[in-house]
Design a protein around this motif. Structure first.
Motif, short mmCIF file in Angstrom:
data_model
loop_
_atom_site.label_atom_id
_atom_site.label_comp_id
_atom_site.label_asym_id
_atom_site.label_seq_id
_atom_site.Cartn_x
_atom_site.Cartn_y
_atom_site.Cartn_z
N SER A 1 0.83 -1.22 0.00
CA SER A 1 0.00 0.00 0.00
C SER A 1 0.86 1.26 0.00
N SER A 2 2.10 1.15 0.48
CA SER A 2 3.00 2.31 0.50
C SER A 2 3.60 2.58 -0.88
N GLY A 3 3.44 1.61 -1.78
CA GLY A 3 4.01 1.75 -3.11
C GLY A 3 5.38 1.13 -3.25
N TYR A 4 5.95 0.68 -2.12
CA TYR A 4 7.28 0.07 -2.15
C TYR A 4 7.16 -1.44 -2.03
N ILE A 5 7.75 -2.17 -2.98
CA ILE A 5 7.76 -3.63 -2.94
C ILE A 5 9.20 -4.09 -2.69
N ARG A 6 9.43 -4.75 -1.58
CA ARG A 6 10.76 -5.29 -1.29
C ARG A 6 11.11 -6.35 -2.33
N ARG A 7 12.33 -6.30 -2.87
CA ARG A 7 12.77 -7.26 -3.89
C ARG A 7 14.22 -7.67 -3.63
N THR A 8 14.57 -8.83 -4.17
CA THR A 8 15.97 -9.23 -4.17
C THR A 8 16.70 -8.47 -5.29
N LYS A 9 18.03 -8.63 -5.32
CA LYS A 9 18.81 -7.95 -6.37
C LYS A 9 18.38 -8.40 -7.77
N ASP A 10 17.88 -9.62 -7.87
CA ASP A 10 17.41 -10.14 -9.16
C ASP A 10 15.99 -9.71 -9.50
N GLY A 11 15.37 -8.92 -8.61
CA GLY A 11 14.04 -8.40 -8.89
C GLY A 11 12.90 -9.27 -8.38
N LEU A 12 13.22 -10.32 -7.62
CA LEU A 12 12.17 -11.20 -7.08
C LEU A 12 11.46 -10.51 -5.92
N PRO A 13 10.14 -10.33 -6.00
CA PRO A 13 9.43 -9.67 -4.89
C PRO A 13 9.40 -10.55 -3.64
N THR A 14 9.68 -9.95 -2.48
CA THR A 14 9.71 -10.71 -1.22
C THR A 14 8.99 -9.98 -0.09
N ASN A 15 8.26 -8.91 -0.42
CA ASN A 15 7.64 -8.12 0.65
C ASN A 15 6.64 -8.91 1.48
N ALA A 16 5.85 -9.79 0.83
CA ALA A 16 4.85 -10.57 1.56
C ALA A 16 5.54 -11.59 2.47
N ILE A 17 6.63 -12.18 1.99
CA ILE A 17 7.36 -13.16 2.79
C ILE A 17 7.95 -12.49 4.03
N TYR A 18 8.58 -11.36 3.83
CA TYR A 18 9.19 -10.63 4.94
C TYR A 18 8.12 -10.26 5.98
N GLY A 19 7.01 -9.70 5.50
CA GLY A 19 5.93 -9.31 6.41
C GLY A 19 5.30 -10.51 7.10
N PHE A 20 5.14 -11.60 6.36
CA PHE A 20 4.57 -12.83 6.92
C PHE A 20 5.40 -13.29 8.12
N ILE A 21 6.72 -13.37 7.94
CA ILE A 21 7.58 -13.85 9.02
C ILE A 21 7.50 -12.92 10.23
N ARG A 22 7.43 -11.63 9.99
CA ARG A 22 7.29 -10.68 11.10
C ARG A 22 6.00 -10.93 11.88
N TYR A 23 4.89 -11.10 11.15
CA TYR A 23 3.61 -11.39 11.82
C TYR A 23 3.67 -12.72 12.55
N PHE A 24 4.14 -13.73 11.83
CA PHE A 24 4.14 -15.10 12.35
C PHE A 24 5.01 -15.21 13.60
N TRP A 25 6.22 -14.69 13.54
CA TRP A 25 7.14 -14.88 14.66
C TRP A 25 6.69 -14.08 15.88
N ASP A 26 6.08 -12.93 15.68
CA ASP A 26 5.53 -12.17 16.80
C ASP A 26 4.47 -13.01 17.53
N ALA A 27 3.61 -13.70 16.74
CA ALA A 27 2.57 -14.53 17.35
C ALA A 27 3.17 -15.71 18.10
N VAL A 28 4.22 -16.31 17.53
CA VAL A 28 4.89 -17.43 18.21
C VAL A 28 5.48 -16.96 19.54
N GLN A 29 6.12 -15.80 19.53
CA GLN A 29 6.71 -15.26 20.76
C GLN A 29 5.63 -14.93 21.79
#
Length: 295
Positions: free
Chosen positions: A27-55
């Motif tokens: 929604s901010s307009g920024y999509i996190r990507r690897t150097k090769d251009g692979l989008p990873t923003n959902a993965i990064y955010g998923f792990i942040r949400y998931f690990w917070d819940a585990v903790q």
């Protein structure tokens, strides 16, 4: 002697977390990507949400459930089911497979069943494992509240990190005046705009909840049609078939052909394996955030 940790199982609604993570960042307009251009923003955010819940909730075991794509039994019952859903954004599509690889690296089983939805897998596993241990369901989907019982809590993720509403039979009744199984009756009456089934045309959430609270169930309402206002009665009588179909679509199946051994979902991280995966996806900063000890 060290006290043994109380066993509990967390069932993660993978689809709910991944979509939430994607849109929270995109929604901010920024999509996190690897150097090769692979989008990873959902993965990064998923792990942040998931690990917070585990903790926060400290499960001993974790399983992640997914939709498999393709036709489901609900789509066969009602062709327009979820027919209003837009296709997943192009940047999200490659992340569906990648996040499952990440969960594999964490030693967490990915579970799905062709012809069913993640909710049905969650329902089946929660019913099975709640016979022997406490179960927690992590999602943002209120449909899952129908699965609450004395040994199953539903943890609804609210806006922002670390913000949860935990539902038990008691808190569900205090907030909504409903028992878990009555969630299905309410959805049958009011329908679900996001899943694109109508329920009874002209009956919204407020009326649906009032009717179910007063008469207990759809069957109770139908047995007392003569007590309803002429307007509500005629709406129900004119849409009886859709009422029954909508209730069928709303009900989560708890007998799906899925299984997962307790041993396979014990949460024990191989720190090196996790770090290797994060490094591959160029998000190694998550290692220190998760407190991984990398030798």
């Amino acid at each position: 002697m060290t006290e043994q940790k109380q066993q509990s199982l967390m069932l993660v609604d993978g689809m709910a977390l991944l979509f939430r993570a994607y849109f929270a960042t995109a929604s901010s307009g920024y999509i996190r990507r690897t150097k090769d251009g692979l989008p990873t923003n959902a993965i990064y955010g998923f792990i942040r949400y998931f690990w917070d819940a585990v903790q926060t909730f400290d499960p001993s075991h974790v399983v992640c459930c997914w939709d498999m794509g393709g036709q489901t039994f609900r789509g066969q019952e009602f062709a327009a089911y979820k027919g209003n859903r837009a296709d997943a954004p192009d940047e999200l599509v490659p992340q569906f497979a990648l996040i499952q690889e990440v969960m594999d690296s964490l030693g967490i089983p990915n579970i799905g069943a062709a012809g069913y939805e993640a909710d049905d897998c969650i329902g089946t596993l929660s019913r099975y494992y709640s016979q022997e241990m406490d179960v927690m369901i992590l999602s943002g989907d209120h449909d899952l509240l129908q699965l609450v019982n004395d040994r199953t809590r539903v943890i609804i993720m609210k806006k922002g990190h670390g913000n949860y509403m935990v539902y038990t039979p008691q808190s569900l009744y205090e907030e909504k005046g409903l028992r878990p199984e009555q969630i299905i009756d309410v959805k049958g009456l009011m329908g679900d705009a996001s899943d694109n089934y109508p329920g009874v045309r002209g009956i919204g959430e407020k009326t649906a909840m009032k009717l179910v609270q007063q008469y207990g169930s759809v069957e109770g309402i139908l047995a007392h049609l003569d007590e309803l206002t002429a307007s509500v009665r005629s709406k129900i009588e004119n849409d009886l078939d859709m009422l029954h179909l909508s209730r069928k679509l709303a009900e989560i199946k708890c007998d799906v052909p899925v299984a997962c051994s307790l041993d396979s979902c014990l949460l024990t991280l191989d720190h090196g394996q996790v770090a290797s995966k994060f490094e591959e996806l160029e998000m190694k900063s998550l290692c220190s955030w998760m407190g991984l000890a990398i030798v």
